[in-house]
Design an enzyme around this catalytic site. Structure first.
Site, short mmCIF file in Angstrom:
data_model
loop_
_atom_site.label_atom_id
_atom_site.label_comp_id
_atom_site.label_asym_id
_atom_site.label_seq_id
_atom_site.Cartn_x
_atom_site.Cartn_y
_atom_site.Cartn_z
N HIS A 64 -100.37 -6.49 -20.22
CA HIS A 64 -101.52 -5.45 -20.07
C HIS A 64 -102.53 -5.65 -21.21
CE1 HIS A 64 -99.21 -2.86 -17.10
NE2 HIS A 64 -98.59 -4.23 -17.26
N ASP A 65 -102.30 -6.36 -22.31
CA ASP A 65 -103.66 -6.31 -23.02
C ASP A 65 -104.50 -7.37 -22.73
OD1 ASP A 65 -105.21 -6.00 -25.43
OD2 ASP A 65 -104.49 -7.57 -26.51
N GLY A 70 -109.24 -9.29 -21.56
CA GLY A 70 -108.74 -10.46 -22.66
C GLY A 70 -107.86 -9.95 -23.75
N GLU A 83 -106.78 3.05 -22.91
CA GLU A 83 -106.25 2.29 -21.78
C GLU A 83 -104.94 2.97 -21.51
OE1 GLU A 83 -106.33 -2.12 -22.31
OE2 GLU A 83 -108.13 -1.92 -23.26
N PRO A 159 -102.63 -6.07 -11.57
CA PRO A 159 -101.82 -6.15 -10.01
C PRO A 159 -100.99 -4.90 -9.94
CG PRO A 159 -101.28 -8.14 -11.09
CD PRO A 159 -102.20 -7.30 -12.21
N HIS A 189 -90.25 -10.80 -15.16
CA HIS A 189 -89.56 -9.75 -14.66
C HIS A 189 -87.92 -10.26 -14.67
CE1 HIS A 189 -92.96 -7.93 -12.31
NE2 HIS A 189 -93.17 -7.75 -13.65
N THR A 242 -78.89 -10.96 -14.63
CA THR A 242 -78.72 -10.81 -15.94
C THR A 242 -80.00 -10.35 -16.43
OG1 THR A 242 -80.23 -13.14 -15.71
CG2 THR A 242 -77.62 -13.24 -16.27
N ASP A 247 -84.10 -15.66 -18.43
CA ASP A 247 -83.39 -16.92 -17.89
C ASP A 247 -84.20 -17.07 -16.32
OD1 ASP A 247 -82.40 -15.18 -16.23
OD2 ASP A 247 -80.30 -15.45 -17.02
C1 HEM Z 1 -97.72 -10.61 -10.86
C2 HEM Z 1 -98.05 -9.30 -11.12
C3 HEM Z 1 -97.28 -8.17 -11.61
C4 HEM Z 1 -96.91 -7.01 -11.20
C5 HEM Z 1 -97.36 -6.62 -9.72
C6 HEM Z 1 -96.24 -6.08 -11.89
C7 HEM Z 1 -95.66 -5.23 -11.76
C8 HEM Z 1 -94.89 -4.47 -12.75
C9 HEM Z 1 -94.43 -3.14 -12.48
C10 HEM Z 1 -94.71 -1.98 -11.51
C11 HEM Z 1 -93.41 -2.96 -13.74
C12 HEM Z 1 -92.49 -1.59 -13.77
C13 HEM Z 1 -93.53 -0.35 -14.07
C14 HEM Z 1 -92.34 0.82 -14.22
O1 HEM Z 1 -92.02 1.23 -12.97
O2 HEM Z 1 -92.23 1.15 -15.33
C15 HEM Z 1 -93.38 -4.09 -14.42
C16 HEM Z 1 -92.62 -4.28 -15.52
C17 HEM Z 1 -92.58 -5.18 -16.31
N1 HEM Z 1 -93.47 -6.49 -16.05
FE1 HEM Z 1 -94.81 -6.58 -14.46
N2 HEM Z 1 -95.93 -7.09 -13.08
C18 HEM Z 1 -96.55 -8.38 -12.69
C19 HEM Z 1 -96.80 -9.37 -13.83
C20 HEM Z 1 -96.16 -9.20 -14.88
C21 HEM Z 1 -96.66 -10.53 -15.99
C22 HEM Z 1 -97.39 -11.41 -15.89
C23 HEM Z 1 -95.51 -9.96 -17.13
C24 HEM Z 1 -95.56 -10.92 -18.44
C25 HEM Z 1 -96.03 -12.19 -18.41
C26 HEM Z 1 -94.78 -8.80 -16.76
C27 HEM Z 1 -93.72 -8.33 -17.38
C28 HEM Z 1 -93.27 -7.24 -17.24
C29 HEM Z 1 -91.95 -6.62 -17.90
C30 HEM Z 1 -91.21 -7.59 -19.05
C31 HEM Z 1 -91.70 -5.51 -17.24
C32 HEM Z 1 -90.38 -4.63 -17.93
C33 HEM Z 1 -91.21 -3.56 -18.95
C34 HEM Z 1 -90.04 -2.94 -19.59
O3 HEM Z 1 -88.85 -2.76 -19.25
O4 HEM Z 1 -90.52 -1.96 -20.13
N3 HEM Z 1 -95.39 -8.42 -15.61
N4 HEM Z 1 -94.30 -4.89 -13.96
#
Ligand code: HEM
Length: 337
Positions: A64-65, A70, A83, A159, A189, A242, A247
């Protein structure tokens, strides 16, 4: 400190053959702050010992940063136009934000104000991956911190979970990231949580999503029915197999129709991404390799370096010129470095 770090089996991905943008280097702090990597690792390990969920929080913070304007630590800036007030950032973990500032204070105590908040986020994200069982990879350093937050419009280019693969591909392409980056980085994820509001579009009565395993859908619907706050209190792990381990089981989830977001599940169903998502399910080393390369690529997006405008913030939450103003007011808290 080393207990958790040593208990994970390290897979190392060599990324030093990746091209670097001008101003970044693999050895940036070797002279000015040689202990920086050790300090960051120590803090991350200690924080995860208390709450393993912070790993997911930090990895997401990094994304998100970087994505909106950038990797410049602009996501950490507080204040009126922060932000953090925009919808995609409302569920960032406060503990992850605090960890970065704690690390900055510690690093600046040791080395003086020589290391940027942007580099600290990058290192902490890499270390969160490693401490959760994912690959070790070097990250290039030398970023400066931005002076101002990204605009609301830029933050909202992050996204949304209800996007399909063509829309995700377009969003990534606009930031010079390709389909391999999309499939691999979505693999983050494999750790962390989502709130019901992020996937309720796939549940009855909103939809009867045929791409979701019916038993999984029924379980999620029952769980989210208990949510009393518009889908913002109940959480669900992103990787049912997991949840805390970095993984490739996330890709198994997709094969079993147990991806949580539409954006996840689409990767195994759409012809342009299916092959790679299946490969990552079958071959964890291939996933780790591409993930590390895509992280290094993302870490270089629109970075500020010595050649252009940026600074090393003395407090990750505010630009230095505001810090001077606020520390001259009687009610201000002291900056500790
Ligand atoms: C491809 C498009 C992506 C979408 C649509 C997306 C969307 C989301 C959403 C909606 C959440 C949960 C928000 C919530 O309900 O609290 C989430 C969590 C998360 N996202 Fe993504 N994400 C994307 C890509 C990424 C990328 C590129 C990364 C890191 C490289 C990432 C890492 C994470 C992580 C680790 C969580 C869990 C955060 C937590 O437990 O605090 N995501 N993402």
């Amino acid at each position: 400190m080393l207990a958790m770090w040593c208990s994970v089996s390290w897979a190392t991905v060599t990324v030093n053959d990746e091209p670097l943008v001008a101003g970044l280097s693999w050895s940036f702090y070797d002279v000015s702050c040689p202990s920086v990597e050790g300090i960051v690792r120590w803090h991350v390990t200690e924080a995860l010992r208390r709450d393993i969920g912070i790993a997911a929080g930090v990895i997401r913070l990094f994304f998100h940063d970087c994505f909106p304007q950038g990797c410049d630590a602009s996501v950490l800036l507080s204040g009126g136009k922060s932000e953090q007030k925009e919808l995609p950032n409302l569920s960032l973990r406060p503990a992850a934000l605090k960890l970065i500032e704690d690390i900055r204070a510690s690093v600046h105590r040791e080395c003086g104000p020589r290391v940027s908040c942007a580099d600290i986020i990058t290192l902490a994200a890499r270390d969160s991956v490693v401490a959760s069982g994912g690959p070790f990879f070097d990250v290039p350093l030398g970023r400066l911190d931005g002076f101002s937050p990204a605009s609301a419009a830029q933050v909202n280019t992050l996204p949304a979970p209800f996007l399909d693969v063509p829309a995700l591909t377009e969003a990534f392409k606009n930031r010079s990231l390709d389909a391999a980056d999309l499939v691999a980085l979505s693999g983050a994820h494999t750790v962390g949580l989502g709130h019901c509001s992020s996937f309720s579009d796939r549940l009855p009565p909103n939809a009867d999503d045929k791409t979701m395993d019916p038993a999984f859908r029924a379980k999620l619907a029952a769980k989210c029915a208990k949510d009393t706050d518009g889908g913002n209190t109940v959480t669900q792990v992103l990787d049912v197999r997991t949840p805390d381990a970095f993984d490739n089981k996330y890709y198994f989830d997709l094969i079993a129709k147990q991806g949580l977001f539409k954006s996840d599940q689409g990767l195994i169903d759409h012809p342009s991404t299916k092959r790679m998502a299946t490969r990552f399910a079958l071959n964890q080393a291939a996933f780790f390799d591409q993930f590390a390369r895509s992280m290094v690529k993302m870490s270089q997006m629109d970075v500020l370096t010595a050649g252009n405008a940026g600074e090393i913030r003395r407090n990750c939450a505010m630009p230095n010129n505001q810090l001077v103003l606020s520390s001259s007011s009687p009610s201000s808290s002291q900056n500790d470095a």
